[in-house]
Design an enzyme around this catalytic site. Structure first.
Site, short mmCIF file in Angstrom:
data_model
loop_
_atom_site.label_atom_id
_atom_site.label_comp_id
_atom_site.label_asym_id
_atom_site.label_seq_id
_atom_site.Cartn_x
_atom_site.Cartn_y
_atom_site.Cartn_z
N ASP A 60 -41.81 -20.13 29.69
CA ASP A 60 -41.37 -18.77 30.00
C ASP A 60 -41.23 -18.04 28.67
O ASP A 60 -41.19 -18.65 27.61
CB ASP A 60 -40.00 -18.84 30.72
CG ASP A 60 -39.46 -17.46 31.06
OD1 ASP A 60 -40.24 -16.61 31.52
OD2 ASP A 60 -38.26 -17.22 30.84
N SER A 61 -41.13 -16.71 28.75
CA SER A 61 -40.90 -15.93 27.54
C SER A 61 -39.54 -16.26 26.92
O SER A 61 -39.34 -16.06 25.73
CB SER A 61 -40.97 -14.45 27.86
OG SER A 61 -40.01 -14.12 28.84
N CYS A 80 -42.93 -17.58 34.06
CA CYS A 80 -42.78 -16.17 33.71
C CYS A 80 -43.71 -15.32 34.57
O CYS A 80 -44.92 -15.54 34.60
CB CYS A 80 -43.12 -16.00 32.23
SG CYS A 80 -43.13 -14.30 31.66
N GLU A 126 -28.77 -10.09 30.59
CA GLU A 126 -28.48 -10.75 29.32
C GLU A 126 -27.14 -10.29 28.74
O GLU A 126 -26.51 -11.03 27.98
CB GLU A 126 -29.63 -10.52 28.35
CG GLU A 126 -30.92 -11.04 28.95
CD GLU A 126 -31.91 -11.58 27.95
OE1 GLU A 126 -31.99 -11.03 26.85
OE2 GLU A 126 -32.61 -12.55 28.30
N CYS A 161 -39.20 -11.45 38.71
CA CYS A 161 -38.81 -11.64 37.31
C CYS A 161 -37.75 -12.73 37.32
O CYS A 161 -36.87 -12.75 38.18
CB CYS A 161 -38.26 -10.35 36.71
SG CYS A 161 -37.62 -10.56 35.02
N HIS A 180 -35.14 -13.24 35.75
CA HIS A 180 -33.74 -12.88 35.59
C HIS A 180 -33.10 -12.37 36.89
O HIS A 180 -31.89 -12.38 37.03
CB HIS A 180 -33.59 -11.78 34.53
CG HIS A 180 -33.70 -12.29 33.13
ND1 HIS A 180 -34.79 -12.98 32.67
CD2 HIS A 180 -32.84 -12.22 32.08
CE1 HIS A 180 -34.60 -13.30 31.40
NE2 HIS A 180 -33.43 -12.84 31.01
#
Lengths: 295, 295
Positions: free
Chosen positions: B14-15, B77, B156, B188, B190
Site C-alpha cells: 500500500d502507499s 491500495c 490520519e 480507499c 482509510h
C-alpha cells in the site's frame, strides 16, 4: 566592495508548489533575477515524514540544482529548513537560504514583548526549529507553537474561506488566540493563502509573518552583500525562469492553486523523474528477514 | 485437484499503512498464512499523483516483494489498483490480487437494481476503474463516483467522529445521498475507519463495501483454488509476519492509527530505505534546459 554581477539563476526548492509563494516574492523584490524552481510533487508532502527522509530528499534536489549551476539555493520548504539545513550547508558550497531564520527575525522585530506564535507542519513544529531560532535572536521571547496538519490539504482542496476551514483553524488556534500574541509565524508555504481567514481569527493586534516572503528578502540582501545580483544594465539579458516538478500535475485544480501561490499563471513545467535525481547514501543493501513476528 | 500447500508468505503493499485493513481481514479469514507487508510511507499519499508515478512506485515495491519470495501480491491500495494493475500483471509471474474487482463484485451482488456509489481518492475516481469493473459485471448498473481528498488527512488526524469530518463528509456525499443508492464502495483503505459516520449519513438502506476486506476474501479464494494455502496440519509452522515501511513513522499518533487499521497493535517494523528498492526504467537522462520562460 567591487560592484560585480552574476547572471546565474537563483535555485529554489520545495516539497511541492507551495514554494511558489517565495518565487512570487523573489519576482517582486528581484525582478532582474532568473529563478530555477524544483517541486518534489512525486513525494510530497514532507510535513509528517522523518528527519532522515526529508534530509535525503533535500540533498538529492539541492544536488540537482547545483548541477544546474545556480548561484544560491533557497530552501522554500519549512519542513526541509527545519530538518535538513545543517546537512545542506555542510555538503554544498553555494550559499543556502532557509525560511526559518528570516521569519524568526521578522517575528522578533514585530514583537517587542516577545510574544510569538508559530503554526506549521508536524515536522516543523516537532523539530523546535522556530523556538530555537527565536531564542538565539531574543533569549527572553515566549514562543507558542501548534502543528496544523489539515491546513495543507484544505488549501489544496481550494477551501480557502470555507466553513470547514474556519472550524479547523478555530480548533487549531484556540490556545494561540488566548495568548496575547504580537505576531504569528506562518511556518508553512501553504498558509499565506489562508492569511485573510487567519488574520480575522487572530485579530488586528497580531502581525502575520510570511516565512516565504521573508526568505525572498533575505536572498536579496545576501546577493547584494556578495555582489552577486544579476546585472540591471540596459543591455543585460532578460531573466529566464525554469520550473521543474517530479510528478506531472494531475489535479484539475492544479493550475488554479499554482496561480494562487505564484500570483500569475504558472508557465511551462518540466517533469523530472525522481530517478533522474542524483543519489546520496545508496549502499545497495538488501534488508534481511531476521526475526519476524508471530503476533 | 491434488491437495497441496505453500508455506510462502502473502505479499501485501500500500502507499502507507491503510493497507493494514486488508491485513486485518487476511488474519481473520486466513489465520494460518504468513503476511509480508510493505507501506511506502516515505512517498505517500498516492491519491493525487499521476498514473506514471504510481505505476513506477508499484513496480518497485512489487519487485521487492517478489524477491522476498511471496506466493502472491495483494495490491491493497485502491489508487495503485486503479493505475498499475495491468502493468503489474504483465511484469510479474506471481498472481496479483487487486481491490477493485472484488469490491465491484460485492457491490453488484448487494445492488439488485444496480445503483452503486463509489468514494475514493482523486486518482481512483479519475481513473474510472470502478465504473469500468462494474460495467463488465453488470452492464446496466448505474454508478456515481465522488473523490473525497480530505477524508484521508482527517482519518490520519484521528478525527473519526469529529464535527469537521461530519461536515466534510456531508459536503462530499450530498449528491450520493440523494441518488437512492443500494451500496457504496469505500474505495480507499482509510475509509473503513469512517464507516460508522458514513453509514449514518447514507442511511440503513445502503450497504457499505469495504474494498480491502473483499480483496482479502478474494485472496483466500484464489489460494484455495490454486492449492497454495499454507498447511493447517498439526505440525505445521506458525505463521510469521513482516512489516516494512519506507519511512520511520514519526507522528506520535502513528501507533494508534496503525492499531485502528490492523485491529491490534502493529508489531516490529523494518524501515526499508526507498533507495534499496529495485529500480525500473532508470535511463539516467539529465533533463535539458531548453527554452525556459521569461514570464
Amino acid at each position: 566592495m567591487p560592484v560585480t554581477s552574476d547572471p546565474r539563476p537563483i535555485g529554489v526548492f520545495d516539497s511541492g508548489i507551495g514554494g511558489l509563494t517565495t518565487v512570487r516574492e523573489l519576482f517582486r523584490v528581484l525582478p532582474h533575477e532568473s529563478v530555477l524552481y524544483f517541486g518534489d510533487t512525486a513525494r510530497l508532502p514532507w510535513g509528517n515524514k522523518s528527519k532522515e527522509t526529508v534530509t535525503r530528499f533535500s540533498l538529492e534536489i539541492a544536488s540537482f540544482l547545483e548541477r544546474q549551476n545556480v548561484k544560491c539555493i533557497v530552501v522554500a520548504c519549512n519542513t526541509a529548513s527545519s530538518h535538513a539545513l545543517d546537512t545542506l550547508r555542510a555538503r554544498f558550497r553555494v550559499p543556502i537560504i532557509d525560511v526559518i531564520e528570516p521569519a524568526a527575525r521578522a517575528a522578533v522585530a514585530a514583537s517587542p514583548r516577545g510574544l510569538i506564535g508559530v503554526v506549521g507542519t508536524l515536522a516543523t513544529v516537532g523539530s523546535g526549529a522556530y523556538p530555537n531560532a527565536i531564542a538565539r535572536l531574543a533569549p527572553g521571547a515566549n514562543v507558542i507553537s501548534r502543528a496544523c496538519p489539515l491546513l495543507v490539504p484544505l488549501v489544496e482542496e481550494g477551501w480557502l474561506d470555507h466553513a470547514v476551514t474556519r472550524a479547523v483553524a478555530e480548533e487549531y488556534l484556540a490556545e494561540l488566540r488566548n495568548a496575547g500574541l504580537e505576531s504569528l509565524i506562518l511556518g508553512c508555504t501553504h498558509y499565506p493563502l489562508l492569511a485573510p481567514l487567519l488574520s480575522r481569527l487572530m485579530g488586528p493586534g497580531v502581525t502575520l509573518i510570511d516565512s516565504g516572503a521573508e526568505a525572498a528578502r533575505a536572498t536579496a540582501h545576501l546577493l547584494a552583500e556578495r555582489g552577486q545580483l544579476a546585472s540591471t544594465a540596459a543591455g543585460a539579458k532578460a531573466p529566464v525562469h525554469h520550473f521543474f516538478l517530479s510528478d506531472e500535475p494531475r489535479r484539475r485544480s492544479f493550475a488554479t492553486i499554482a496561480q494562487a501561490f505564484l500570483g500569475r499563471p504558472l508557465p511551462h513545467v518540466t517533469v523530472v523523474d525522481q530517478t533522474d535525481l542524483p543519489w546520496f547514501e545508496r549502499p545497495h543493501r538488501q534488508p534481511t528477514l531476521s526475526g519476524g513476528d508471530t503476533l
